[in-house]
Design an enzyme around this catalytic site. Structure first.
Site, PDB file in Angstrom:
ATOM      1  N   GLU A 197       0.846  -1.059   0.023  1.00 18.03           N
ATOM      2  CA  GLU A 197      -0.047  -0.010  -0.146  1.00 18.03           C
ATOM      3  C   GLU A 197       0.901   1.416   0.074  1.00 18.03           C
ATOM      4  O   GLU A 197       0.365   2.074   0.638  1.00 18.03           O
ATOM      5  CB  GLU A 197      -1.074  -0.150   1.225  1.00 18.03           C
ATOM      6  CG  GLU A 197      -1.933  -1.196   1.035  1.00 18.03           C
ATOM      7  CD  GLU A 197      -2.946  -1.120   2.129  1.00 18.03           C
ATOM      8  OE1 GLU A 197      -3.994  -0.702   2.367  1.00 18.03           O
ATOM      9  OE2 GLU A 197      -2.404  -2.062   3.291  1.00 18.03           O
ATOM     10  N   GLU A 312      -5.827  -8.712  -0.220  1.00 22.23           N
ATOM     11  CA  GLU A 312      -6.729  -8.669   0.757  1.00 22.23           C
ATOM     12  C   GLU A 312      -8.163  -8.473   0.210  1.00 22.23           C
ATOM     13  O   GLU A 312      -8.211  -7.541  -0.580  1.00 22.23           O
ATOM     14  CB  GLU A 312      -6.317  -7.741   2.261  1.00 22.23           C
ATOM     15  CG  GLU A 312      -5.025  -8.098   2.961  1.00 22.23           C
ATOM     16  CD  GLU A 312      -4.980  -6.916   3.841  1.00 22.23           C
ATOM     17  OE1 GLU A 312      -5.810  -6.234   4.070  1.00 22.23           O
ATOM     18  OE2 GLU A 312      -3.949  -6.988   4.339  1.00 22.23           O
TER      19      GLU A 312
END
Length: 531
Positions: A197, A312
């Site tokens: 991220e 995810e």
């Protein structure tokens, strides 16, 4: 994407979770839900270093044999805080505190995951080398020092030596994990979700200078591959989708390709996908096109010639199902994700569902996000008629039909077992004020509707074409009884529930298992009370 920095709140959330929460609407729906294709490996995130739920979902009858990829973080997301002279750094496996990763709990947890023998995605939320938690911003000067430092070189900079120490511990963890994994399954892969991220701002490596970030990535890659000789290790470039609803600091993300370090340093690309409606979510559609090569909003992207996956996934943070602090508002229907992976995100070669409030067992149609290619003839679906609600949606494969904690009785049940091995269901309900009703089969109603009479016990069997009990497959089931909770598992025509105690059945779980398999051994242990 996890943005709750309060570990106590996480524990509170976890303890409040009900494994069998399924609050579905009272409508009739005969659809049998399909799972994702077997070409997409289905995985589960198991937690962080000190709290890995190592065999929790793996040992659940609804998911046994379906989870073929696992993921975990070697650091401790919330407690890797090193305030007060680093007194809390022993709370992370790769921090510089006195416990370090050699804490026995960490070693045991990592080993317990390794012996599962599954492909593994490892992430590492390394604490800020400036001496703070991973969510604390790092100055550009210190980031440049860390990014340009070789892991094996000596340095006079404290921030660099802190970083080097943690990275070396990360290497130790990976080496130990791979050794244990390799003993169980030599074909299993280990992926490192490195500096994930980075196109968001909330981690110390996020929103940094793109060229410096690439140096940071390459230096760590080269240390692990060339200095530590981890030629088996694969590297995952995982970007964030962004979310405009969870705070100013997360209102947007930079382009998915901005920080890409180069093909020689990446083995797979991935996206963090949390969404309530994937078919109409530009924050998913755009980075998917950027990473895989496709067209979005009239723009065609080149993409990368790398396997793509969802690192995810779950419901949207700050959306209709999950609030901004990762608390569940109401159960999410994972069939939305399953359908999208099949139809609109078909390039996904793996998907990893997140835990806690996102755990499929805490939501609706959770098994649909997993594939079941090992047990093609074992999927069974069933639905309950519940007092004050009526017919619920179908569930399947050890998911919960009915309700728990609401003092509502199951009044009827319908069950379907489509298969190509000529087996048929036979099931019989014991009903209040009536007693045992006649056996029914294959989609017929057992029990009553409109009479306010409760099912108190049930037996279920599998019959072959001659009406004999099946010898190759077994059916397992258990019931949730008012004021008693879940009964033990039973099987093949045995009675589950009570007779003569006026104790209604409120919920039921059912699964079919092929005899002689690993899953059959698990179920036999549950029946015998050994697990």
């Amino acid at each position: 994407m996890r943005r709750n920095n309060d570990i106590e709140q996480k524990k509170k959330i976890l303890s409040a979770m009900l494994v069998s929460v399924l609050l579905v609407s009272p409508k009739i729906n005969s659809k049998v839900y399909a799972s994702i294709p077997s070409s997409c490996k289905a995985g589960a995130f198991l937690g962080w270093a000190e709290n890995l739920e190592t065999k929790d979902i793996m040992g659940d009858p609804a998911y046994s044999g379906k989870v073929n990829m696992v993921a975990f973080d070697v650091a401790n997301w919330s407690d890797n805080d090193s305030d007060d002279n680093h007194k809390n750094n022993d709370a992370t496996a790769i921090g510089d505190g006195p416990a370090g990763w050699h804490n026995a709990n960490y070693e045991t947890n990592f080993k317990n995951v390794a012996v599962l023998g599954k492909d593994t995605m490892v992430s590492a939320e390394i604490p800020n080398p400036e001496g703070q938690k991973c969510t604390t911003h790092m100055s550009s000067d210190d980031f440049s020092k860390v990014a340009n430092a070789k892991i094996t070189d000596s340095s006079d900079s404290k921030v660099v030596t802190n970083y080097q120490s943690m990275v070396k511990k990360l290497g130790d963890i990976l080496a130990d994990y791979y050794s244990n994994l390799n003993q169980k399954n030599q074909a299993a892969n280990v992926y490192l979700r490195l500096f994930h991220e980075m196109n968001s701002s909330y981690l110390w490596w996020g929103f940094q200078d793109k060229e410096q970030f690439k140096k940071l990535w390459i230096n760590l890659h080269d240390y692990l591959v060339y200095d530590r000789k981890f030629t088996w290790l694969k590297f995952c470039y995982a970007v964030n989708k962004g979310d405009e609803n969870i705070g100013d600091e997360y209102k947007y993300t930079k382009d998915a390709t901005l920080y890409y370090p180069g093909d020689n340093y990446v083995d797979t690309v991935a996206l963090y996908g949390y969404s309530d409606d994937l078919s109409n979510d530009p924050d998913i559609q755009k980075p998917y096109a950027e990473l895989t090569g496709g067209t979005y909003n009239g723009v065609t992207y080149k993409g990368y010639n790398k396997p793509f996956g969802f690192a995810e996934l779950g419901a949207k943070v700050g959306g209709s199902y999950i609030d901004k602090d990762n608390n569940q508002i109401k159960p999410f229907d994972y069939q939305i994700w399953s359908n999208a992976i099949q139809s609109e995100y078909s390039k996904a070669s793996y998907s990893i569902v997140f835990d806690k409030a996102y755990d499929p067992r805490n939501n609706i149609h959770g098994t649909s996000i997993f594939n079941d290619y090992k047990d093609a003839n074992t999927s069974i679906s069933y639905k309950a008629h519940v007092s004050n609600i009526g017919w619920q949606d179908y569930v399947k494969d050890a998911e919960t039909a009915g309700t728990t904690g609401q003092t509502l009785s199951m009044e009827a049940i319908q069950m379907n077992y489509p298969n190509n091995i000529e087996l048929h269901l036979q099931y019989q309900a014991h009903v209040s004020n009536i007693g045992w009703m006649s056996p029914v089969s294959d989609g017929q109603i057992a029990g009553t509707t409109g009479q306010h009479l409760s099912i108190e016990a049930i037996n279920i069997s599998l019959k072959d074409a001659q009406g004999k009990d099946s010898s190759d497959y077994s059916i397992y089931y258990r019931t949730h009884l008012r004021y008693m909770g879940w009964t033990s598992w039973t099987k093949n025509g045995s009675t589950s529930g009570t007779i003569g105690q006026s104790r209604p059945v409120e919920a039921i779980q059912v699964c079919v298992v092929k005899n002689g398999t690993e899953r059959a051994q698990l179920m036999e242990g549950l029946v015998q009370g050994t697990k």
